[in-house]
Every structure is written in structure tokens, then in C-alpha cells.
Scaffold this motif. Sequence first.
Motif, PDB file in Angstrom:
ATOM      1  N   LEU A   1       5.580  29.686  34.142  1.00  0.00           N
ATOM      2  CA  LEU A   1       6.359  29.012  35.462  1.00  0.00           C
ATOM      3  C   LEU A   1       5.808  28.881  36.461  1.00  0.00           C
ATOM      4  O   LEU A   1       5.740  27.404  37.043  1.00  0.00           O
ATOM      5  CB  LEU A   1       7.812  29.857  35.772  1.00  0.00           C
ATOM      6  CG  LEU A   1       8.244  30.448  35.043  1.00  0.00           C
ATOM      7  CD1 LEU A   1      10.372  30.787  35.694  1.00  0.00           C
ATOM      8  CD2 LEU A   1       9.487  28.405  34.479  1.00  0.00           C
TER       9      LEU A   1
ATOM     10  N   ASP B   1      13.968  22.076  37.774  1.00  0.00           N
ATOM     11  CA  ASP B   1      12.832  23.019  37.022  1.00  0.00           C
ATOM     12  C   ASP B   1      13.088  23.639  36.557  1.00  0.00           C
ATOM     13  O   ASP B   1      12.674  23.917  35.113  1.00  0.00           O
ATOM     14  CB  ASP B   1      11.861  22.864  38.112  1.00  0.00           C
ATOM     15  CG  ASP B   1      10.959  22.471  38.669  1.00  0.00           C
ATOM     16  OD1 ASP B   1      10.418  21.445  38.158  1.00  0.00           O
ATOM     17  OD2 ASP B   1      11.057  22.175  40.501  1.00  0.00           O
TER      18      ASP B   1
ATOM     19  N   HIS C   1       1.599  22.764  38.095  1.00  0.00           N
ATOM     20  CA  HIS C   1       1.725  21.365  37.796  1.00  0.00           C
ATOM     21  C   HIS C   1       1.626  21.030  36.428  1.00  0.00           C
ATOM     22  O   HIS C   1       0.398  19.834  35.851  1.00  0.00           O
ATOM     23  CB  HIS C   1       1.859  20.340  38.777  1.00  0.00           C
ATOM     24  CG  HIS C   1       2.419  20.324  40.103  1.00  0.00           C
ATOM     25  ND1 HIS C   1       4.053  20.386  40.469  1.00  0.00           N
ATOM     26  CD2 HIS C   1       2.181  20.417  41.444  1.00  0.00           C
ATOM     27  CE1 HIS C   1       4.008  20.406  41.386  1.00  0.00           C
ATOM     28  NE2 HIS C   1       3.657  20.961  42.110  1.00  0.00           N
TER      29      HIS C   1
ATOM     30  N   LYS D   1       6.494  30.214  46.654  1.00  0.00           N
ATOM     31  CA  LYS D   1       7.775  28.479  46.339  1.00  0.00           C
ATOM     32  C   LYS D   1       8.568  29.427  47.337  1.00  0.00           C
ATOM     33  O   LYS D   1       8.836  30.663  47.293  1.00  0.00           O
ATOM     34  CB  LYS D   1       7.625  27.553  45.385  1.00  0.00           C
ATOM     35  CG  LYS D   1       8.688  27.225  45.264  1.00  0.00           C
ATOM     36  CD  LYS D   1       8.469  26.055  44.081  1.00  0.00           C
ATOM     37  CE  LYS D   1       9.689  25.116  44.147  1.00  0.00           C
ATOM     38  NZ  LYS D   1       9.817  24.096  45.316  1.00  0.00           N
TER      39      LYS D   1
ATOM     40  N   ILE E   1      16.376  23.220  42.026  1.00  0.00           N
ATOM     41  CA  ILE E   1      15.803  21.718  41.771  1.00  0.00           C
ATOM     42  C   ILE E   1      14.827  21.199  42.777  1.00  0.00           C
ATOM     43  O   ILE E   1      15.714  21.771  44.178  1.00  0.00           O
ATOM     44  CB  ILE E   1      17.771  20.613  41.695  1.00  0.00           C
ATOM     45  CG1 ILE E   1      17.188  19.732  41.070  1.00  0.00           C
ATOM     46  CG2 ILE E   1      18.140  21.267  42.491  1.00  0.00           C
ATOM     47  CD1 ILE E   1      17.811  19.128  40.487  1.00  0.00           C
TER      48      ILE E   1
ATOM     49  N   ALA F   1      14.811  14.458  41.017  1.00  0.00           N
ATOM     50  CA  ALA F   1      13.561  15.105  40.558  1.00  0.00           C
ATOM     51  C   ALA F   1      14.921  15.923  39.625  1.00  0.00           C
ATOM     52  O   ALA F   1      15.493  16.361  39.895  1.00  0.00           O
ATOM     53  CB  ALA F   1      12.635  16.205  40.968  1.00  0.00           C
TER      54      ALA F   1
ATOM     55  N   ARG G   1       3.709  25.463  35.628  1.00  0.00           N
ATOM     56  CA  ARG G   1       4.515  24.512  34.958  1.00  0.00           C
ATOM     57  C   ARG G   1       5.053  23.916  36.463  1.00  0.00           C
ATOM     58  O   ARG G   1       5.243  22.544  36.741  1.00  0.00           O
ATOM     59  CB  ARG G   1       5.303  24.623  34.026  1.00  0.00           C
ATOM     60  CG  ARG G   1       6.539  23.568  34.035  1.00  0.00           C
ATOM     61  CD  ARG G   1       7.427  23.457  32.605  1.00  0.00           C
ATOM     62  NE  ARG G   1       8.506  24.201  32.835  1.00  0.00           N
ATOM     63  CZ  ARG G   1       9.210  24.704  33.757  1.00  0.00           C
ATOM     64  NH1 ARG G   1       9.786  22.997  34.405  1.00  0.00           N
ATOM     65  NH2 ARG G   1      10.650  25.324  33.588  1.00  0.00           N
ATOM     66  N   ILE G   2       5.503  24.825  37.734  1.00  0.00           N
ATOM     67  CA  ILE G   2       6.135  24.533  38.570  1.00  0.00           C
ATOM     68  C   ILE G   2       5.325  24.473  39.389  1.00  0.00           C
ATOM     69  O   ILE G   2       5.139  23.882  40.421  1.00  0.00           O
ATOM     70  CB  ILE G   2       7.319  25.212  38.856  1.00  0.00           C
ATOM     71  CG1 ILE G   2       8.314  24.962  38.003  1.00  0.00           C
ATOM     72  CG2 ILE G   2       8.084  25.297  40.082  1.00  0.00           C
ATOM     73  CD1 ILE G   2       9.519  26.864  37.561  1.00  0.00           C
TER      74      ILE G   2
END
Length: 129
Positions: free
Chosen positions: A118, A31, A125, A5, A44, A28, A121-122
Motif C-alpha cells: 500500500l 485507493d 505511486h 498521509k 479517496i 480519482a 502504490r498509494i
Amino acid sequence: MTVLKTYARLWVDDLDTSLPLLRTLAGAEPDLRFGFGAIELAAIGDFLVIAGPAAERANYAHASATVIVDDLDTVVAELDAAGGEVTTPEAASPTGRYLYARHAGGAEIEYVEWVPDLVDRIVNHVPPR
């Protein structure tokens, strides 16, 4: 090494004042949101929002982006091979290991290897357990 990312950095005086518009634009909630010394950060969408006193933010302003990678050690090896250099040695944060580096062409980047939770989750997903 894989880039997981990339965040554009936004420098703000106050995080709470800045987040409503970014929530709308990103569609959203953040995060991540955490304090790091005298600054506060929120991730975010594709923005890393960095808030706090201008003098404190200046300590981090030399980097143009934050790049999340799966292997920080490989980043260091690739930087060395390409004529880049680590400008701030590896350290730990609430999100994992990080360092700052200058590429041979002059770009300065913060590289972060997130903790596995992390990434799940990020990036992957995976809902929290």
C-alpha cells in the motif's frame, strides 16, 4: 517516524451513495475499499469514508483523523515521551497495523502502519506488478 498521509474522516450511512461526489471532488477513484467488521471503508483523495450502522460507526468516532506512518513502534515511543497514551492497543487490519491514541492535549488519532504494497502504490505511486 514519518507521517506518510493524513485522512480526514467522513461518517456516512451508505458508501455507494457517498462516493460519486467524492470521486468528482477528488478527481480519482478510491485507493482502497474494504470491509472491517460491520463497517465499510474507502480511502479517496484525502478522505477516509466510513460507512455502516450508526452504532457501529460510533465505535470509531472518537478519533478525529487517520494518520498513516512509516513506523508504528516509534509513534508509541513518541506518544509516551510527550505525555500521550495508547487508548486502543495495536491490532491488525487488512491494511496493516493500527492503534488509537490520545495526545497530551486531548486530540485522539488513529495511527496506521500500512503494509509495504500500500505504501508503494498509494504513497510512492508505484504501479501494481
